[in-house]
Design an enzyme around this catalytic site. Sequence first.
Site, mmCIF file in Angstrom:
data_model
loop_
_atom_site.group_PDB
_atom_site.id
_atom_site.type_symbol
_atom_site.label_atom_id
_atom_site.label_comp_id
_atom_site.label_asym_id
_atom_site.label_seq_id
_atom_site.Cartn_x
_atom_site.Cartn_y
_atom_site.Cartn_z
ATOM 1 N N GLY A 38 41.835 59.708 24.926
ATOM 2 C CA GLY A 38 41.106 60.615 24.002
ATOM 3 C C GLY A 38 39.880 61.331 24.430
ATOM 4 O O GLY A 38 39.455 62.373 23.902
ATOM 5 N N ASP A 94 35.777 59.601 22.778
ATOM 6 C CA ASP A 94 35.939 60.640 21.848
ATOM 7 C C ASP A 94 35.086 60.360 20.381
ATOM 8 O O ASP A 94 34.576 61.288 19.899
ATOM 9 C CB ASP A 94 37.302 60.941 21.685
ATOM 10 C CG ASP A 94 38.196 59.647 21.325
ATOM 11 O OD1 ASP A 94 37.398 58.506 21.191
ATOM 12 O OD2 ASP A 94 39.414 59.729 21.361
ATOM 13 N N ASP A 97 34.153 54.563 16.092
ATOM 14 C CA ASP A 97 34.708 54.182 14.637
ATOM 15 C C ASP A 97 33.959 52.786 14.498
ATOM 16 O O ASP A 97 32.795 52.881 13.904
ATOM 17 C CB ASP A 97 36.197 54.313 14.578
ATOM 18 C CG ASP A 97 36.761 53.955 13.523
ATOM 19 O OD1 ASP A 97 36.018 54.022 12.268
ATOM 20 O OD2 ASP A 97 37.883 53.379 13.418
ATOM 21 N N LYS A 125 31.969 58.239 13.198
ATOM 22 C CA LYS A 125 32.337 58.340 11.767
ATOM 23 C C LYS A 125 31.429 57.404 10.892
ATOM 24 O O LYS A 125 31.012 56.311 11.364
ATOM 25 C CB LYS A 125 33.844 57.318 11.666
ATOM 26 C CG LYS A 125 34.893 58.291 11.355
ATOM 27 C CD LYS A 125 36.113 57.469 11.350
ATOM 28 C CE LYS A 125 37.365 58.255 11.749
ATOM 29 N NZ LYS A 125 38.575 57.446 11.495
ATOM 30 N N VAL A 147 40.971 61.826 12.304
ATOM 31 C CA VAL A 147 40.908 63.379 12.624
ATOM 32 C C VAL A 147 41.988 63.339 14.014
ATOM 33 O O VAL A 147 42.000 62.349 14.652
ATOM 34 C CB VAL A 147 39.468 63.454 13.188
ATOM 35 C CG1 VAL A 147 38.451 63.881 11.916
ATOM 36 C CG2 VAL A 147 38.731 62.723 13.892
ATOM 37 N N ARG A 159 46.722 66.163 20.539
ATOM 38 C CA ARG A 159 45.575 66.076 21.425
ATOM 39 C C ARG A 159 45.188 67.607 22.096
ATOM 40 O O ARG A 159 44.199 67.631 22.493
ATOM 41 C CB ARG A 159 45.581 65.339 22.750
ATOM 42 C CG ARG A 159 45.972 63.645 22.393
ATOM 43 C CD ARG A 159 46.004 62.965 23.696
ATOM 44 N NE ARG A 159 46.414 61.568 23.645
ATOM 45 C CZ ARG A 159 45.832 60.665 23.176
ATOM 46 N NH1 ARG A 159 44.549 60.719 22.772
ATOM 47 N NH2 ARG A 159 46.340 59.253 23.317
HETATM 48 P P1 5GP Z 1 36.467 51.987 17.731
HETATM 49 O O1 5GP Z 1 36.513 50.660 18.551
HETATM 50 O O2 5GP Z 1 34.914 52.448 17.715
HETATM 51 O O3 5GP Z 1 36.740 51.109 16.515
HETATM 52 O O4 5GP Z 1 37.698 53.010 18.082
HETATM 53 C C1 5GP Z 1 37.455 53.804 18.924
HETATM 54 C C2 5GP Z 1 38.706 54.391 19.137
HETATM 55 O O5 5GP Z 1 39.621 54.523 18.051
HETATM 56 C C3 5GP Z 1 38.502 55.844 19.655
HETATM 57 O O6 5GP Z 1 38.368 56.109 21.155
HETATM 58 C C4 5GP Z 1 39.819 56.634 19.235
HETATM 59 O O7 5GP Z 1 40.714 56.418 20.405
HETATM 60 C C5 5GP Z 1 40.252 55.719 17.904
HETATM 61 N N1 5GP Z 1 39.929 56.281 16.780
HETATM 62 C C6 5GP Z 1 38.929 55.979 15.965
HETATM 63 N N2 5GP Z 1 38.897 56.963 14.694
HETATM 64 C C7 5GP Z 1 39.927 57.696 15.225
HETATM 65 C C8 5GP Z 1 40.373 58.781 14.238
HETATM 66 O O8 5GP Z 1 39.895 59.315 13.312
HETATM 67 N N3 5GP Z 1 41.369 59.605 15.125
HETATM 68 C C9 5GP Z 1 41.915 59.292 16.165
HETATM 69 N N4 5GP Z 1 42.831 60.066 16.481
HETATM 70 N N5 5GP Z 1 41.499 58.231 16.776
HETATM 71 C C10 5GP Z 1 40.512 57.455 16.327
HETATM 72 MG MG MG Z 2 40.046 56.037 22.487
#
Ligand code: 5GP
Ligand code: MG
Length: 185
Positions: A38, A94, A97, A125, A147, A159
């Site tokens: 990403g 990227d 979350d 987010k 997104v 992408r």
């Molecule tokens: P986390 O470990 O913080 O929950 O997730 C991070 C990863 O989840 C990011 O690097 C991304 O790859 C994916 N991700 C989280 N939210 C989104 C979103 O809204 N869209 C997309 N395409 N990927 C997301």
């Molecule tokens: Mg990622």
Amino acid sequence: MRVLLTSEQLAAGIERLSRQVSGSVGDRPLIVVGVLTGSIVLVADLIRRLEGPVQVSMVWASSYRGTATRPGELELRLDLLPDLSGYDVLLVDDIFDTGHTLEALLDELRRRGAACVRSLVLLRKQGRAEVTIEPDYVGFEIPDEFVVGYGLDFDGVWRHLPYLAVLEEEEIAATRAARNAHANG
Ligand code: 5GP
Ligand code: MG
């Protein structure tokens, strides 16, 4: 799809981020570590705005599978990393979350002897964090919607979009239905 951030807005955000990074790193040698897949577009745009000796490396992380829009089990691969001892390291992802990806990667990088590890994300987010750590640099705060674009995918696609867009529920459902139809011949 609904455009959330235009390519002009993204460029202005990355300009701002690069100034913040340069301000704290100064002339010290820096290793930028991008999170595949990403962060590829972000890394490409960011490194071209950094001054001083910069190395670039990539790690791989994945918590999504196919048409899921909520995280699953986290998988990491760090075998491409150079020796980090004594370097300033900037981990670039990227989106922040739940924060589990960044937290796990920061732990791994710190274990490898870097002098200092900072983290940068293009997007955060709102209201989703499940960890106590915070990224050092955040480009944009966004609402809790799925997104795509500017490096971020859904089921492997989108992408390549130069802007960031919200994928609406109907579009997610339609992609899932097409995927199932394809799988069932
Ligand atoms: P986390 O470990 O913080 O929950 O997730 C991070 C990863 O989840 C990011 O690097 C991304 O790859 C994916 N991700 C989280 N939210 C989104 C979103 O809204 N869209 C997309 N395409 N990927 C997301
Ligand atoms: Mg990622």
